[in-house]
Motif scaffolding. Sequence first.
Motif, PDB file in Angstrom:
ATOM      1  N   HIS A   1       0.832  -1.209   0.000  1.00  0.00           N
ATOM      2  CA  HIS A   1       0.000   0.000   0.000  1.00  0.00           C
ATOM      3  C   HIS A   1       0.880   1.279   0.000  1.00  0.00           C
ATOM      4  O   HIS A   1       0.572   2.251  -0.679  1.00  0.00           O
ATOM      5  N   ARG A   2       1.943   1.247   0.805  1.00  0.00           N
ATOM      6  CA  ARG A   2       2.859   2.398   0.815  1.00  0.00           C
ATOM      7  C   ARG A   2       3.512   2.582  -0.553  1.00  0.00           C
ATOM      8  O   ARG A   2       3.657   3.716  -1.030  1.00  0.00           O
ATOM      9  N   LEU A   3       3.920   1.488  -1.171  1.00  0.00           N
ATOM     10  CA  LEU A   3       4.547   1.557  -2.496  1.00  0.00           C
ATOM     11  C   LEU A   3       3.579   2.118  -3.517  1.00  0.00           C
ATOM     12  O   LEU A   3       3.950   2.991  -4.328  1.00  0.00           O
ATOM     13  N   VAL A   4       2.335   1.675  -3.492  1.00  0.00           N
ATOM     14  CA  VAL A   4       1.318   2.190  -4.421  1.00  0.00           C
ATOM     15  C   VAL A   4       1.057   3.665  -4.123  1.00  0.00           C
ATOM     16  O   VAL A   4       0.972   4.484  -5.040  1.00  0.00           O
ATOM     17  N   PHE A   5       0.949   4.021  -2.840  1.00  0.00           N
ATOM     18  CA  PHE A   5       0.691   5.409  -2.471  1.00  0.00           C
ATOM     19  C   PHE A   5       1.827   6.324  -2.932  1.00  0.00           C
ATOM     20  O   PHE A   5       1.602   7.374  -3.530  1.00  0.00           O
ATOM     21  N   PHE A   6       3.078   5.958  -2.666  1.00  0.00           N
ATOM     22  CA  PHE A   6       4.212   6.785  -3.069  1.00  0.00           C
ATOM     23  C   PHE A   6       4.386   6.816  -4.584  1.00  0.00           C
ATOM     24  O   PHE A   6       4.807   7.826  -5.145  1.00  0.00           O
ATOM     25  N   SER A   7       4.029   5.748  -5.249  1.00  0.00           N
ATOM     26  CA  SER A   7       4.084   5.728  -6.718  1.00  0.00           C
ATOM     27  C   SER A   7       3.072   6.703  -7.303  1.00  0.00           C
ATOM     28  O   SER A   7       3.372   7.460  -8.230  1.00  0.00           O
ATOM     29  N   LEU A   8       1.846   6.675  -6.738  1.00  0.00           N
ATOM     30  CA  LEU A   8       0.829   7.627  -7.188  1.00  0.00           C
ATOM     31  C   LEU A   8       1.232   9.058  -6.872  1.00  0.00           C
ATOM     32  O   LEU A   8       1.057   9.971  -7.677  1.00  0.00           O
ATOM     33  N   LEU A   9       1.783   9.284  -5.675  1.00  0.00           N
ATOM     34  CA  LEU A   9       2.228  10.602  -5.281  1.00  0.00           C
ATOM     35  C   LEU A   9       3.350  11.094  -6.197  1.00  0.00           C
ATOM     36  O   LEU A   9       3.348  12.246  -6.643  1.00  0.00           O
ATOM     37  N   ALA A  10       4.294  10.236  -6.511  1.00  0.00           N
ATOM     38  CA  ALA A  10       5.410  10.616  -7.387  1.00  0.00           C
ATOM     39  C   ALA A  10       4.920  10.924  -8.796  1.00  0.00           C
ATOM     40  O   ALA A  10       5.349  11.897  -9.420  1.00  0.00           O
ATOM     41  N   SER A  11       3.984  10.133  -9.309  1.00  0.00           N
ATOM     42  CA  SER A  11       3.496  10.397 -10.670  1.00  0.00           C
ATOM     43  C   SER A  11       2.637  11.655 -10.706  1.00  0.00           C
ATOM     44  O   SER A  11       2.693  12.415 -11.670  1.00  0.00           O
ATOM     45  N   CYS A  12       1.865  11.915  -9.655  1.00  0.00           N
ATOM     46  CA  CYS A  12       1.065  13.143  -9.601  1.00  0.00           C
ATOM     47  C   CYS A  12       1.955  14.367  -9.487  1.00  0.00           C
ATOM     48  O   CYS A  12       1.711  15.394 -10.125  1.00  0.00           O
ATOM     49  N   SER A  13       3.017  14.291  -8.678  1.00  0.00           N
ATOM     50  CA  SER A  13       3.892  15.452  -8.526  1.00  0.00           C
ATOM     51  C   SER A  13       4.684  15.700  -9.809  1.00  0.00           C
ATOM     52  O   SER A  13       4.997  16.839 -10.128  1.00  0.00           O
ATOM     53  N   ALA A  14       4.975  14.657 -10.550  1.00  0.00           N
ATOM     54  CA  ALA A  14       5.681  14.852 -11.821  1.00  0.00           C
ATOM     55  C   ALA A  14       4.788  15.609 -12.802  1.00  0.00           C
ATOM     56  O   ALA A  14       5.252  16.466 -13.545  1.00  0.00           O
ATOM     57  N   PHE A  15       3.499  15.306 -12.782  1.00  0.00           N
ATOM     58  CA  PHE A  15       2.577  16.009 -13.680  1.00  0.00           C
ATOM     59  C   PHE A  15       2.329  17.442 -13.205  1.00  0.00           C
ATOM     60  O   PHE A  15       2.203  18.350 -13.998  1.00  0.00           O
ATOM     61  N   SER A  16       2.257  17.635 -11.905  1.00  0.00           N
ATOM     62  CA  SER A  16       1.930  18.974 -11.410  1.00  0.00           C
ATOM     63  C   SER A  16       3.135  19.910 -11.432  1.00  0.00           C
ATOM     64  O   SER A  16       2.984  21.103 -11.625  1.00  0.00           O
ATOM     65  N   PHE A  17       4.337  19.415 -11.232  1.00  0.00           N
ATOM     66  CA  PHE A  17       5.517  20.269 -11.211  1.00  0.00           C
ATOM     67  C   PHE A  17       6.259  20.257 -12.538  1.00  0.00           C
ATOM     68  O   PHE A  17       7.069  21.137 -12.795  1.00  0.00           O
ATOM     69  N   GLY A  18       6.012  19.300 -13.350  1.00  0.00           N
ATOM     70  CA  GLY A  18       6.685  19.217 -14.644  1.00  0.00           C
ATOM     71  C   GLY A  18       5.982  20.103 -15.648  1.00  0.00           C
ATOM     72  O   GLY A  18       5.041  20.812 -15.347  1.00  0.00           O
ATOM     73  N   GLY A  19       6.453  20.086 -16.826  1.00  0.00           N
ATOM     74  CA  GLY A  19       5.827  20.883 -17.859  1.00  0.00           C
ATOM     75  C   GLY A  19       6.507  20.630 -19.184  1.00  0.00           C
ATOM     76  O   GLY A  19       7.454  19.870 -19.276  1.00  0.00           O
ATOM     77  N   THR A  20       5.992  21.294 -20.152  1.00  0.00           N
ATOM     78  CA  THR A  20       6.543  21.166 -21.489  1.00  0.00           C
ATOM     79  C   THR A  20       7.106  22.506 -21.905  1.00  0.00           C
ATOM     80  O   THR A  20       6.429  23.529 -21.779  1.00  0.00           O
ATOM     81  N   ILE A  21       8.318  22.506 -22.343  1.00  0.00           N
ATOM     82  CA  ILE A  21       8.930  23.718 -22.871  1.00  0.00           C
ATOM     83  C   ILE A  21       8.847  23.640 -24.382  1.00  0.00           C
ATOM     84  O   ILE A  21       9.322  22.678 -24.981  1.00  0.00           O
ATOM     85  N   ARG A  22       8.230  24.630 -24.964  1.00  0.00           N
ATOM     86  CA  ARG A  22       8.089  24.658 -26.421  1.00  0.00           C
ATOM     87  C   ARG A  22       8.992  25.747 -26.974  1.00  0.00           C
ATOM     88  O   ARG A  22       9.022  26.851 -26.465  1.00  0.00           O
ATOM     89  N   PHE A  23       9.727  25.435 -28.010  1.00  0.00           N
ATOM     90  CA  PHE A  23      10.626  26.381 -28.659  1.00  0.00           C
ATOM     91  C   PHE A  23      10.162  26.564 -30.091  1.00  0.00           C
ATOM     92  O   PHE A  23       9.899  25.610 -30.799  1.00  0.00           O
ATOM     93  N   SER A  24      10.031  27.826 -30.481  1.00  0.00           N
ATOM     94  CA  SER A  24       9.727  28.090 -31.879  1.00  0.00           C
ATOM     95  C   SER A  24      10.711  29.132 -32.379  1.00  0.00           C
ATOM     96  O   SER A  24      11.161  29.991 -31.625  1.00  0.00           O
ATOM     97  N   GLY A  25      11.057  29.049 -33.614  1.00  0.00           N
ATOM     98  CA  GLY A  25      12.031  29.969 -34.185  1.00  0.00           C
ATOM     99  C   GLY A  25      13.134  29.186 -34.836  1.00  0.00           C
ATOM    100  O   GLY A  25      13.047  27.974 -35.007  1.00  0.00           O
ATOM    101  N   ALA A  26      14.155  29.902 -35.199  1.00  0.00           N
ATOM    102  CA  ALA A  26      15.261  29.257 -35.884  1.00  0.00           C
ATOM    103  C   ALA A  26      16.561  29.957 -35.526  1.00  0.00           C
ATOM    104  O   ALA A  26      16.576  31.136 -35.193  1.00  0.00           O
ATOM    105  N   ILE A  27      17.631  29.218 -35.608  1.00  0.00           N
ATOM    106  CA  ILE A  27      18.947  29.808 -35.470  1.00  0.00           C
ATOM    107  C   ILE A  27      19.366  30.182 -36.882  1.00  0.00           C
ATOM    108  O   ILE A  27      19.396  29.345 -37.778  1.00  0.00           O
ATOM    109  N   VAL A  28      19.646  31.454 -37.073  1.00  0.00           N
ATOM    110  CA  VAL A  28      19.906  31.935 -38.429  1.00  0.00           C
ATOM    111  C   VAL A  28      21.297  32.545 -38.538  1.00  0.00           C
ATOM    112  O   VAL A  28      21.934  32.863 -37.546  1.00  0.00           O
TER     113      VAL A  28
END
Length: 153
Positions: free
Chosen positions: A9-36
């Motif tokens: 139960h602890r392993l499942v709880f910490f796994s869920l907590l770790a995956s939720c925190s990865a989604f809430s604190f993580g993000g996607t960095i998008r880059f647009s443009g070009a090196i010219v």
Amino acid sequence: MSVTAIHFHRLVFFSLLASCSAFSFGGTIRFSGAIVESVCTVQAFALDLRTLVGAKSGSPLPLNVYCNANQSVQISVQDMGVTTGRKTFSSGVAGAEVALSHKTSLIGPGDKINYAFSGRKEIIVPLTATLRKAANIDATHMQSSVLVSFDYR
């Protein structure tokens, strides 16, 4: 409840907590443009005032420009340390001034020239220098600077 079930139960709880925190604190960095590449390069040039003494119609200035792509610019020329309102540039010699012209138009400090460059080839901007007020032109120290700037549009 057994010790194994508690650990599970602890392993499942910490796994869920770790995956939720990865989604809430993580993000996607998008880059647009070009090196010219650099837009345009200008070859530096120097003008010897002694060559202007005998040139009655002026002497051409080699303002060579190379642009990597088609480019529209406003070119302006500034006389270093001289206020605007004049149509001539300081020569570095007291009493001697230089007039610059583009095609048939006189260019003063701060005036702008609209110009369009074709990409991937060297172009020479047709500038001409004429000596005005040629007093003391035989002086040994003749040096002055102008700043040529490009305003990309």
